[in-house]
Enzyme design. Sequence first.
Site, PDB file in Angstrom:
ATOM      1  N   ARG A  59       1.065  14.391  13.803  1.00 19.14           N
ATOM      2  CA  ARG A  59       1.482  14.171  12.419  1.00 19.14           C
ATOM      3  C   ARG A  59       1.401  15.415  11.540  1.00 19.14           C
ATOM      4  NH1 ARG A  59      -0.859   8.478  10.406  1.00 19.14           N
ATOM      5  NH2 ARG A  59       1.150   8.317   9.398  1.00 19.14           N
ATOM      6  N   ARG A  97      -8.553  -0.296   5.179  1.00 17.60           N
ATOM      7  CA  ARG A  97      -7.701   0.732   4.560  1.00 17.60           C
ATOM      8  C   ARG A  97      -6.420   0.109   4.018  1.00 17.60           C
ATOM      9  NH1 ARG A  97      -5.791   5.193   8.200  1.00 17.60           N
ATOM     10  NH2 ARG A  97      -4.572   5.444   6.316  1.00 17.60           N
ATOM     11  N   ASP A 136       4.808   0.515  12.132  1.00 15.48           N
ATOM     12  CA  ASP A 136       3.589  -0.108  11.609  1.00 15.48           C
ATOM     13  C   ASP A 136       3.453  -1.582  12.011  1.00 15.48           C
ATOM     14  OD1 ASP A 136       2.770   2.241  10.480  1.00 15.48           O
ATOM     15  OD2 ASP A 136       3.211   1.687   8.411  1.00 15.48           O
ATOM     16  N   CYS A 157      -5.000   8.167  10.234  1.00 14.77           N
ATOM     17  CA  CYS A 157      -5.071   7.447  11.507  1.00 14.77           C
ATOM     18  C   CYS A 157      -4.935   8.416  12.675  1.00 14.77           C
ATOM     19  CB  CYS A 157      -3.928   6.450  11.599  1.00 14.77           C
ATOM     20  SG  CYS A 157      -4.244   4.890  10.791  1.00 14.77           S
ATOM     21  N   LYS A 166       0.842  -1.209   0.000  1.00 15.12           N
ATOM     22  CA  LYS A 166       0.000   0.000   0.000  1.00 15.12           C
ATOM     23  C   LYS A 166       0.874   1.254   0.000  1.00 15.12           C
ATOM     24  CE  LYS A 166      -1.719   1.561   4.086  1.00 15.12           C
ATOM     25  NZ  LYS A 166      -1.317   2.971   4.302  1.00 15.12           N
ATOM     26  N   ASN A 167       1.900   1.250   0.848  1.00 18.21           N
ATOM     27  CA  ASN A 167       2.703   2.474   1.002  1.00 18.21           C
ATOM     28  C   ASN A 167       3.672   2.719  -0.154  1.00 18.21           C
ATOM     29  OD1 ASN A 167       1.348   2.955   3.329  1.00 18.21           O
ATOM     30  ND2 ASN A 167       3.057   2.534   4.723  1.00 18.21           N
TER      31      ASN A 167
HETATM   32  C1  UD1 Z   1       4.430   6.803   6.526  1.00 12.97           C
HETATM   33  C2  UD1 Z   1       3.592   5.573   6.299  1.00 12.97           C
HETATM   34  C3  UD1 Z   1       2.990   5.113   7.625  1.00 12.97           C
HETATM   35  C4  UD1 Z   1       4.079   4.917   8.668  1.00 12.97           C
HETATM   36  C5  UD1 Z   1       4.973   6.139   8.779  1.00 12.97           C
HETATM   37  C6  UD1 Z   1       6.187   5.917   9.653  1.00 12.97           C
HETATM   38  C7  UD1 Z   1       2.802   5.935   4.037  1.00 12.97           C
HETATM   39  C8  UD1 Z   1       1.664   6.242   3.149  1.00 12.97           C
HETATM   40  N1  UD1 Z   1       2.545   5.911   5.358  1.00 12.97           N
HETATM   41  O1  UD1 Z   1       3.566   7.818   7.024  1.00 12.97           O
HETATM   42  O2  UD1 Z   1       2.312   3.882   7.379  1.00 12.97           O
HETATM   43  O3  UD1 Z   1       3.482   4.687   9.936  1.00 12.97           O
HETATM   44  O4  UD1 Z   1       5.458   6.515   7.488  1.00 12.97           O
HETATM   45  O5  UD1 Z   1       6.914   4.837   9.218  1.00 12.97           O
HETATM   46  O6  UD1 Z   1       3.904   5.683   3.581  1.00 12.97           O
HETATM   47  N2  UD1 Z   1       6.557  14.525  10.870  1.00 12.97           N
HETATM   48  C9  UD1 Z   1       6.710  15.853  11.163  1.00 12.97           C
HETATM   49  N3  UD1 Z   1       6.606  16.770  10.142  1.00 12.97           N
HETATM   50  C10 UD1 Z   1       6.362  16.388   8.868  1.00 12.97           C
HETATM   51  C11 UD1 Z   1       6.211  15.036   8.573  1.00 12.97           C
HETATM   52  C12 UD1 Z   1       6.308  14.111   9.601  1.00 12.97           C
HETATM   53  O7  UD1 Z   1       6.927  16.231  12.293  1.00 12.97           O
HETATM   54  O8  UD1 Z   1       6.273  17.266   7.989  1.00 12.97           O
HETATM   55  C13 UD1 Z   1       6.668  13.523  11.959  1.00 12.97           C
HETATM   56  C14 UD1 Z   1       5.388  12.735  12.182  1.00 12.97           C
HETATM   57  O9  UD1 Z   1       4.510  13.414  13.030  1.00 12.97           O
HETATM   58  C15 UD1 Z   1       5.915  11.457  12.775  1.00 12.97           C
HETATM   59  C16 UD1 Z   1       7.262  11.269  12.083  1.00 12.97           C
HETATM   60  O10 UD1 Z   1       7.604  12.539  11.546  1.00 12.97           O
HETATM   61  O11 UD1 Z   1       6.133  11.611  14.152  1.00 12.97           O
HETATM   62  C17 UD1 Z   1       7.271  10.256  10.952  1.00 12.97           C
HETATM   63  O12 UD1 Z   1       6.171  10.501  10.096  1.00 12.97           O
HETATM   64  P1  UD1 Z   1       6.218  10.222   8.542  1.00 12.97           P
HETATM   65  O13 UD1 Z   1       7.404   9.387   8.186  1.00 12.97           O
HETATM   66  O14 UD1 Z   1       6.042  11.499   7.817  1.00 12.97           O
HETATM   67  O15 UD1 Z   1       4.911   9.361   8.333  1.00 12.97           O
HETATM   68  P2  UD1 Z   1       4.033   9.336   7.041  1.00 12.97           P
HETATM   69  O16 UD1 Z   1       4.901   9.590   5.859  1.00 12.97           O
HETATM   70  O17 UD1 Z   1       2.809  10.118   7.222  1.00 12.97           O
END
Ligand code: UD1
Length: 424
Positions: A122, A397, A305, A117, A22-23
């Site tokens: 986030r 999902r 995850d 979620c 999915k990711n």
């Molecule tokens: C992706 C995955 C999700 C997984 C996560 C962490 C997809 C579609 N989803 O989510 O399944 O749980 O990686 O492995 O690939 N953060 C910030 N600022 C930002 C972006 C992120 O502070 O601009 C923080 C987030 O709050 C979190 C951490 O960074 O604490 C990691 O998040 P991130 O890697 O961005 O997760 P996603 O890409 O949303």
Amino acid sequence: MECFRIVGPTRIRGEVTASGAKNAALPALAASLLSEGPLELSGLPAVRDIRTMRQLLGHLGVESEEQGEVVRLQAGEQTHFDDAPYELVKTMRASILVLGPLVARLGHARVSLPGGCAIGVRPIDQHLAGLEALGAEVQLEHGYVSARAHRLTGGVFRFTAPTVTGTENLMMAACLARGTTVLQNCAREPEIRDLATLLRKMGAHIEGAGSERIEIEGVERLTSASHRVIPDRIEIGTYLLAAAMTGGEIFVRGAISADLAPLLEKLAASGCDLEASNTGLRLSRAGDLKPRDILTAPHPGFPTDLQAQYMALMTQATGQATICETVFENRFQHVSELARMGADIRINGAFAHVHGPTPLSGARVMATDLRASACLVLAGMAAGGETIVGRIYHLDRGYEQMELKLQQLGARVQRLPAEPTRAA
Ligand code: UD1
């Protein structure tokens, strides 16, 4: 609301085929916005997040059709549509992945701030700061992000902490920027490598994806391509954990061991037998489970995850295991539900101390997010009696045909159209 009815205990035994990730599929779909197309993708899992992304792309003017297993996407001229509305974005945080491609190709985008979620705040500040470093003007108003740039310009950007979709968004945007972009402190997940493979097939010049430093030399345009997404390491991990937890045996066809290394290390250390081959991965467990601590971290650390599913496993280990969640600040919502099934888990900030082994007993529980739902399904299969897992729309999902795959593995799992009024 649909639910799962699980009758346990069961021993998982048999073979299952991994679905596409999915990711990896979500950014691959978003990449269709970067060229006139067509982009032909295969291996997309039939899960709700993928349907949501395809709906969003349809709203943005991307035509898509299915030819057997292949989804063919055509963004065409793409001059009018730049708006990703709240109604579509709210159910899926990964919708933000359209922002980079839209700004890069059209010069403007308006995307609702994402939902997804309920596992923490986030924010998307890194996505936005990165786009600004490439010359975009970014504004936040009325719950929407607006970004504009006549043409993005290559630049150097260092993520304050690794973000998976943030890295993917900027990688896609930089493909069409003028000049060279260097991204530092990037996320290193296998799905990022897979996206880079796809973008290179489309004509992008990218080096270093999968490492901390990615360099992209922008090109004028990207072209058509065909790509199969990698197998879903989180789905695979979930099935391996199901077999480990129920003292069973499983062969997961399509599993790539290297991408699962942090989980496999813990499974081996806790007493499971593992055997990797070219076609997949076999796991069995006959003896007792040993407790093993984990600390979630960006790849190549233990994936957040799989934290909830691993916690379910540790309820069956003899002794105490400590689980530390460092990626998200609110990702222990499954703990109170596991406790309803008899688990002994104490939370202290980012740490959860799991004391085992505890016999689990079937109960009514409620899914709170995608991976927490999977954890409750695993617990239900190990527990004696009937478990009803409510709100499985979270599961849908990200897991393709989970009940069918589990049935094939010998589990007694049924999807019910509504929660029974009274537990048996
Ligand atoms: C992706 C995955 C999700 C997984 C996560 C962490 C997809 C579609 N989803 O989510 O399944 O749980 O990686 O492995 O690939 N953060 C910030 N600022 C930002 C972006 C992120 O502070 O601009 C923080 C987030 O709050 C979190 C951490 O960074 O604490 C990691 O998040 P991130 O890697 O961005 O997760 P996603 O890409 O949303």
